[in-house]
Design a protein around this motif. Structure first.
Motif, mmCIF file in Angstrom:
data_model
loop_
_atom_site.group_PDB
_atom_site.id
_atom_site.type_symbol
_atom_site.label_atom_id
_atom_site.label_comp_id
_atom_site.label_asym_id
_atom_site.label_seq_id
_atom_site.Cartn_x
_atom_site.Cartn_y
_atom_site.Cartn_z
ATOM 1 N N ASP A 342 0.832 -1.213 0.000
ATOM 2 C CA ASP A 342 0.000 0.000 0.000
ATOM 3 C C ASP A 342 0.862 1.257 0.000
ATOM 4 O O ASP A 342 2.068 1.228 -0.268
ATOM 5 C CB ASP A 342 -0.982 -0.060 1.193
ATOM 6 C CG ASP A 342 -2.329 0.580 0.874
ATOM 7 O OD1 ASP A 342 -2.395 1.821 0.820
ATOM 8 O OD2 ASP A 342 -3.314 -0.163 0.667
ATOM 9 N N ASP A 343 0.253 2.345 0.330
ATOM 10 C CA ASP A 343 0.843 3.686 0.342
ATOM 11 C C ASP A 343 2.142 3.734 1.164
ATOM 12 O O ASP A 343 2.276 3.016 2.154
ATOM 13 C CB ASP A 343 -0.208 4.617 0.977
ATOM 14 C CG ASP A 343 0.070 6.070 0.735
ATOM 15 O OD1 ASP A 343 1.090 6.403 0.125
ATOM 16 O OD2 ASP A 343 -0.775 6.885 1.174
ATOM 17 N N TRP A 390 0.118 -0.064 -4.671
ATOM 18 C CA TRP A 390 -0.838 1.041 -4.522
ATOM 19 C C TRP A 390 -0.349 2.251 -5.308
ATOM 20 O O TRP A 390 0.844 2.556 -5.302
ATOM 21 C CB TRP A 390 -0.930 1.392 -3.042
ATOM 22 C CG TRP A 390 -1.841 2.532 -2.661
ATOM 23 C CD1 TRP A 390 -3.146 2.440 -2.273
ATOM 24 C CD2 TRP A 390 -1.513 3.926 -2.583
ATOM 25 N NE1 TRP A 390 -3.648 3.690 -1.971
ATOM 26 C CE2 TRP A 390 -2.663 4.613 -2.146
ATOM 27 C CE3 TRP A 390 -0.356 4.668 -2.847
ATOM 28 C CZ2 TRP A 390 -2.703 6.002 -1.966
ATOM 29 C CZ3 TRP A 390 -0.393 6.056 -2.667
ATOM 30 C CH2 TRP A 390 -1.554 6.703 -2.230
ATOM 31 N N ARG A 422 -7.114 15.726 3.113
ATOM 32 C CA ARG A 422 -6.056 14.765 3.412
ATOM 33 C C ARG A 422 -4.703 15.317 2.933
ATOM 34 O O ARG A 422 -3.903 14.623 2.336
ATOM 35 C CB ARG A 422 -6.336 13.415 2.758
ATOM 36 C CG ARG A 422 -5.734 12.272 3.557
ATOM 37 C CD ARG A 422 -5.868 10.959 2.839
ATOM 38 N NE ARG A 422 -5.304 9.914 3.685
ATOM 39 C CZ ARG A 422 -4.626 8.886 3.229
ATOM 40 N NH1 ARG A 422 -4.407 8.743 1.946
ATOM 41 N NH2 ARG A 422 -4.155 7.985 4.050
ATOM 42 N N LYS A 455 -3.767 -1.159 -6.956
ATOM 43 C CA LYS A 455 -4.898 -0.470 -6.311
ATOM 44 C C LYS A 455 -4.785 0.995 -6.693
ATOM 45 O O LYS A 455 -3.799 1.651 -6.347
ATOM 46 C CB LYS A 455 -4.782 -0.664 -4.795
ATOM 47 C CG LYS A 455 -5.755 0.126 -3.939
ATOM 48 C CD LYS A 455 -5.532 -0.232 -2.463
ATOM 49 C CE LYS A 455 -6.386 0.543 -1.500
ATOM 50 N NZ LYS A 455 -6.086 0.188 -0.083
ATOM 51 N N ASP A 457 -6.037 4.579 -6.266
ATOM 52 C CA ASP A 457 -6.753 5.326 -5.230
ATOM 53 C C ASP A 457 -7.036 6.754 -5.687
ATOM 54 O O ASP A 457 -6.449 7.246 -6.650
ATOM 55 C CB ASP A 457 -5.915 5.331 -3.939
ATOM 56 C CG ASP A 457 -6.779 5.327 -2.690
ATOM 57 O OD1 ASP A 457 -7.947 5.749 -2.762
ATOM 58 O OD2 ASP A 457 -6.285 4.903 -1.635
ATOM 59 N N ASP A 459 -7.956 10.023 -3.163
ATOM 60 C CA ASP A 459 -8.326 10.321 -1.781
ATOM 61 C C ASP A 459 -8.840 11.724 -1.512
ATOM 62 O O ASP A 459 -8.741 12.204 -0.386
ATOM 63 C CB ASP A 459 -7.124 10.019 -0.863
ATOM 64 C CG ASP A 459 -7.112 8.549 -0.465
ATOM 65 O OD1 ASP A 459 -8.198 7.977 -0.332
ATOM 66 O OD2 ASP A 459 -6.024 7.987 -0.304
ATOM 67 N N ASP A 527 -13.563 2.250 3.625
ATOM 68 C CA ASP A 527 -12.428 2.042 4.537
ATOM 69 C C ASP A 527 -12.888 1.366 5.820
ATOM 70 O O ASP A 527 -12.083 0.856 6.590
ATOM 71 C CB ASP A 527 -11.754 3.382 4.870
ATOM 72 C CG ASP A 527 -10.796 3.820 3.762
ATOM 73 O OD1 ASP A 527 -10.470 2.991 2.893
ATOM 74 O OD2 ASP A 527 -10.378 4.990 3.772
HETATM 75 C C1 GLA Z 1 -7.154 5.380 1.304
HETATM 76 C C2 GLA Z 1 -7.581 3.952 1.084
HETATM 77 C C3 GLA Z 1 -6.906 3.052 2.085
HETATM 78 C C4 GLA Z 1 -5.394 3.200 1.979
HETATM 79 C C5 GLA Z 1 -5.004 4.657 2.141
HETATM 80 C C6 GLA Z 1 -3.529 4.866 1.858
HETATM 81 O O1 GLA Z 1 -7.661 5.878 2.492
HETATM 82 O O2 GLA Z 1 -8.978 3.846 1.160
HETATM 83 O O3 GLA Z 1 -7.275 1.713 1.897
HETATM 84 O O4 GLA Z 1 -4.960 2.720 0.736
HETATM 85 O O5 GLA Z 1 -5.734 5.494 1.254
HETATM 86 O O6 GLA Z 1 -3.139 6.178 2.018
#
Ligand code: GLA
Length: 710
Positions: A342-343, A390, A422, A455, A457, A459, A527
């Protein structure tokens, strides 16, 4: 008093309306159980009979227009509002022929052509009819040859007329981590508007899908149901205009601040509105829509999904090569098939060690991943796992090298203080350099050897919708052109990386729509992964989306028993987001059992038919079952939410005559076996008498497999 027939399959056709001139045309668009009927009336205008009625009016009235236009007599909410090149604010469309083309044995494409006799302006009402599934895709194409641009102020995808009596609307509202709460209301005179104005996604506060029951409340197995879902990932509007004897449902992009200047000889195609009809309640509606979706709505719809492990809940931003590589072995041991990083893996000048910095700078962080992503992906593959990554290509932190280089690339309003969400801003995807930049980011990341999953994203949403690129005259194009450029990017990605699986994510469930999903394999519904909340949320998404598109990860949210969390995730697209090395042995055993059960049943839960049995909202428990297409197997899920009795749960969709063996999968440690465990019953018996589950206390679950004798 209005008559609504039990079946919408209209047999007799009343062509001769008193006012219809001789030779006037009637157009019938038909799927198996749904008929859309249009009439060409006085003056050549196109009218629609309210769906599902055999109402014969003495005169066709303006209120019956199929796609009403503003400015020339129509006084309610119009589908189309145009300012012509010479400034005239009225449009008057007349019928100009129909084209019908079969596309497949059960699929037909129909274009009803309309034109304005006073202007070189035309619109086509487009319908793709999926006969066996009772699904209709509808959109509108607008084109003109006027001497200059015309301005589209409103341009609905669809404008269906319904009978007015007893129409119930169910729609879904929410917020971050609380998506998809249903509310049902009776439509009454006036206009009810559901919309979003957030630009880069449709959902968060309201989903672009709804349910209508046309003759009073429907249930899972009864009632006339029309469900709608707009394939659009930007601001949308649904207007339910109830006036006197009609209800018009207008669906499309949100006209709010979105006037579109259409140049001559260019076609404006609205997003597609997906309609699905059922004469037997919500359950049949969903099964039909899911069937359509498996073929047309998302990618690789016949390929059951893997077991995924994500590191987000386990490590957050705090990791390096060794920490991540250390997760692979325990994952493999447990039966995981795919790892998703992920991130937090990128940024050097401004390392992405939290969400304040680094977004936009997509080079791997040299301290965390000194050799880049490739060795980590290779390490995963060496351990027998696929590797995913990600990315959030549309966004930037002001604290980034990208923003320092290109402050004019972001969506913002001049003379206003930057409003961050964010800690980030959206890049202006209408700008060609941004399109190329984002494509390069995606291409470079997905080209890393052994990356086979991503993934994507997004945000934040838009709150200051200004584009330095579009200039003063076209600011209102931002909402539409952003989404179109986004789809072009997604399409390019899907075509360039046909073997890379893609998850759609948007700060939780912000992109839960068929517009983006067609380029993806699954989406992140929320989330919020508290399994208690997920039981209801997944239920509500399941009206529109098949289980295999709903990413459901086992996490520690809500601090629920592991067995319950696993069962809830197993009923959708199963994943885990846990530090497996730190799991107590007992939980580990439960997870291992869940993974092997999921592998056993995923062909049924992902490819089979869904039957929603007991709604969880405010209830003691929720229950559903899936049945394999050949009905040789079924899986029943029971989620106990409050303490109760272990009452039998009655599955549906089984073959009455066949005998099925009953077996609980991954039973919870310490619980007594099912009373019917190991025994065989006919489908008829099981559907009548039910299966008594092993759960009765809150946050217990029971998953039962029914396997037909060969
Ligand atoms: C969003 C996604 C999470 C995660 C974060 C990472 O909030 O919904 O699942 O990937 O970003 O920063």
């Amino acid at each position: 008093m209005q008559m609504i027939p039990r079946s919408l399959k209209l047999t007799a056709l009343a062509v001769a309306l008193a006012s219809t001139p001789v030779g006037a045309e009637t157009l019938r668009l038909q799927t198996k159980n749904l008929t859309l009927e249009f009439e060409v009336g006085e003056g050549g205008r196109l009218y629609q009979r309210p769906l599902g009625t055999d109402m014969k009016r003495e005169r066709l009235q303006r209120a019956d227009e199929a796609y009403p236009q503003a400015g020339d007599g129509y006084i309610w909410e119009p589908a189309l509002q145009v300012v012509h090149a010479d400034g005239n604010t009225s449009t008057a469309l007349v019928y100009d022929g129909v084209e019908r083309n079969p596309e497949a044995a059960d699929r037909e494409m129909v274009r009803i052509k309309l034109r304005d006799p006073a202007y070189a302006f035309e619109a086509a009402l487009c319908f793709r009819l999926h006969r066996d599934r009772d699904v209709v895709e509808q959109w509108t194409e607008i084109r003109h040859h006027e001497p200059g641009a015309v301005t589209l102020e409103r341009m609905a995808s669809s404008s269906l007329l319904l009978p007015p009596a007893n129409v119930e609307l169910t729609h879904f509202y929410g917020d971050w981590a609380n998506e998809m709460n249903p509310v049902t209301e009776r439509l009454t005179p006036g206009t009810k508007v559901l919309d979003s104005k957030i630009g880069v996604r449709a959902h968060q506060f309201g989903n672009p899908s709804f349910l209508l029951s046309l003759d009073g409340p429907a249930t899972e197995n009864s009632g006339h149901v029309l469900a709608g879902s707009l394939a659009w990932s930007g601001s949308f509007q649904f207007a339910f205009d109830h006036f006197g004897e009609r209800v018009r449902v207008l669906c499309g992009v949100n006209p709010f601040a979105s006037a579109y200047h259409l140049e001559p000889e260019r076609t404006f195609a609205t997003p597609v509105m997906i309609w699905v009809w059922s004469g037997a309640g919500f359950g049949e509606m969903s099964r039909k829509l899911h069937g359509w979706a498996h073929e047309f709505g998302f990618r690789d719809g016949r390929q059951p999904r893997t077991v995924l492990l994500n590191n987000w809940e386990a490590t957050g931003f705090d990791f390096d090569f060794n920490r991540i590589a250390g997760l692979f072995e325990p994952a493999k041991e447990l039966g995981v098939e795919l790892f998703l990083l992920d991130d937090g893996w990128f940024g050097n000048q401004y390392p992405r060690v939290n969400d304040h910095a680094g977004l936009g700078d997509w080079e791997p962080n040299r301290t965390r991943l000194p050799e880049g992503l490739a060795p980590l992906a290779a390490e995963a593959v060496k351990r027998g796992l696929r590797f995913g990554i990600w990315l959030e290509p549309e966004m930037v932190n002001p604290k980034s090298a990208l923003f320092e280089r290109h402050p004019d690339w972001v969506i913002r309003q001049p003379k206003r203080e930057l409003e961050l969400q964010r800690n980030q801003l959206a890049l202006d995807l209408t700008r060609p350099e941004v399109q190329e930049f984002e494509w390069n980011v995606i291409r470079d990341i997905l080209s890393v050897p052994n990356v086979s999953y991503a993934k994507w994203d997004c945000d934040r949403y838009l709150t200051q919708s200004g584009s330095a690129w579009l200039g003063p005259d076209r600011q209102s194009h931002l909402w539409i052109d952003y989404v179109r450029a986004l789809y072009a990017l997604m399409d390019r990605t899907a075509k360039a990386f046909p073997n890379t699986e893609l998850m759609l994510c948007s700060g939780g469930g912000g992109r839960a729509d068929y517009g983006a999903l067609k380029y993806f394999h699954e989406f992140w519904p929320s989330d919020n992964t508290d399994p208690v909340r997920r039981v209801a949320m997944q239920w509500n998404y399941s009206y529109f989306f098949p289980a295999m598109t709903l990413a459901a990860h086992v996490t520690h949210w809500g601090d629920r028993p592991m067995h319950f969390a696993c069962a809830v995730a197993m009923s959708a697209r199963f994943g885990m987001d846990l530090d497996l090395a730190k799991l107590p042995a007992q939980d580990k055993a439960v997870c291992a059992g869940a993974i092997s059960a999921y592998k056993r049943i995923r062909d049924v839960t992902h490819l089979g038919d869904l039957y929603r049995l007991e709604p969880p909202q405010g209830a003691m428990r929720g229950a559903l079952n899936f049945v394999a297409p050949d009905r040789s197997r079924a899986v029943v899920f029971v989620f106990q939410l409050k303490e109760g009795q272990p009452l039998p749960v009655r599955p549906q969709g089984l073959d009455s005559a066949r005998k099925y063996a009953v077996r609980e999968l991954n039973p919870a440690p310490g619980r007594a076996a099912l009373p019917q465990e190991g025994r065989t019953f006919t489908g008829a018996d099981l559907m009548r008498d039910g299966v008594v589950p092993s759960c009765a206390k809150a946050v217990e679950a029971c998953v039962v497999e029914l396997e037909a004798e060969p």
